[in-house]
Design an enzyme around this catalytic site. Structure first.
Site, mmCIF file in Angstrom:
data_model
loop_
_atom_site.group_PDB
_atom_site.id
_atom_site.type_symbol
_atom_site.label_atom_id
_atom_site.label_comp_id
_atom_site.label_asym_id
_atom_site.label_seq_id
_atom_site.Cartn_x
_atom_site.Cartn_y
_atom_site.Cartn_z
ATOM 1 N N HIS A 37 -123.828 -25.693 -3.303
ATOM 2 C CA HIS A 37 -123.787 -24.296 -2.953
ATOM 3 C C HIS A 37 -122.909 -24.103 -1.665
ATOM 4 O O HIS A 37 -121.887 -23.478 -1.777
ATOM 5 C CB HIS A 37 -125.203 -23.667 -2.311
ATOM 6 N N GLY A 147 -120.333 -22.709 -9.802
ATOM 7 C CA GLY A 147 -120.344 -24.273 -10.218
ATOM 8 C C GLY A 147 -120.088 -24.687 -11.629
ATOM 9 O O GLY A 147 -120.392 -23.726 -12.401
#
Ligand code: PAF
Length: 281
Positions: A37, A147
């Site tokens: 993250h 992602g």
């Protein structure tokens, strides 16, 4: 860093930033931040003048027998980490603020959501695209960073943005891995030490596939069988092993530059996914 709890306040902030002619970068998350993250946040900061990380465990994308109730959470640690990365805003709305009692609209991307995770998690992608659409409308980002571990999610969101003419650039960030190759995921915290070791079979499968491709293998069915055999030697349940085109997500017979090996397995009760383009290193 400011913490914003309501869509109305979030949009008011976005409107002020847009009026000042600054760009907004968004990192949508469900929290419990790990290095993966943080890399997305760094990418957002590279791209945009002002940055928002959203933290919302979205009930709409969890099936009834899934882990919504026990999804890992640590709000104060997340705040510290987002602040340390220099995020301007942590947008953390309550469920009731995001989904008003009367709300009845959903956003669905057809086709791309049929296979892979869409097959084993019915309704999951409608939940994802609905909440991401809402986040885009509330935050009005110029850039949004996701992602690549959730490789199908990224393809679905790219399609949604193109289909609905959203003026937002979608940025896919490479998978961030632990030193031993395990793809970072908030769900890794569910794994016991032994399961954590077993989970490495995903990365070993990718390494095997890359080696076979480098040696000139072109038949996807042979590679698929080999990967399945490799995974079967471990204490895991295979959900899928697929060799698909990275844009269309359609299975490929011949391994080529656009081929992605995508896998989902269960290690104990924990569902893990991983993927890799076999021609990129
Ligand atoms: O990838 C995630 O964490 C979620 O699916 C997302 C994109 C934040 C939507 O809830």
């Amino acid at each position: 860093m400011e913490i914003i709890r309501t869509p109305a306040e979030m949009t008011a902030w976005a409107n002020r930033v847009l009026a000042a002619r600054q760009t907004i970068g968004l990192v949508p998350t469900m929290g419990f931040f790990h290095e993966g993250h943080l890399c997305l946040m760094r990418k957002a900061k590279e791209k945009a003048e002002r940055t928002v990380v959203s933290l919302f465990v979205n009930p709409l994308q969890f099936g009834i027998n899934e882990d919504l109730g026990r999804y890992p959470r640590d709000f104060s640690r997340d705040c510290q980490r987002a602040q340390a990365e220099g995020m301007d805003i942590l947008f953390a709305p309550e469920v009731q603020a995001m989904y008003l009692p009367k709300s009845s609209t959903k956003v669905e991307v057809a086709g791309l959501t049929d296979g892979l995770c869409g097959e084993s998690r019915p309704g999951h992608f409608v939940g994802v695209t609905t909440v991401v659409a809402k986040l885009f409308n509330i935050i009005k980002p110029h850039y949004a960073v996701f992602g690549r571990k959730d490789f199908q999610q990224l393809a679905v969101i790219e399609r949604m943005v193109a289909d609905l003419n959203w003026d937002v650039e979608i940025i896919g960030h490479p998978i961030v891995r632990e030193a031993d190759g395990l793809a970072m995921s908030s769900r890794n915290t569910y794994l016991s030490a032994r399961e954590r070791q077993t989970a490495l079979c995903l990365f070993q499968a990718i390494a095997h596939a890359r080696k076979r491709v480098q040696a000139g293998l072109v038949a996807a069915n042979i590679l698929q069988r080999e990967i399945e055999e490799l995974l079967r030697q471990e204490a895991v349940t295979i959900e899928y092993v697929s060799l698909v085109d990275q844009a269309t997500l359609q299975p490929q017979d011949v391994l080529q530059k656009s081929t992605v090996l995508a896998m989902a397995i269960k290690v104990g009760a924990t569902r893990l996914i991983d993927n890799a383009n076999l021609f990129e290193t």
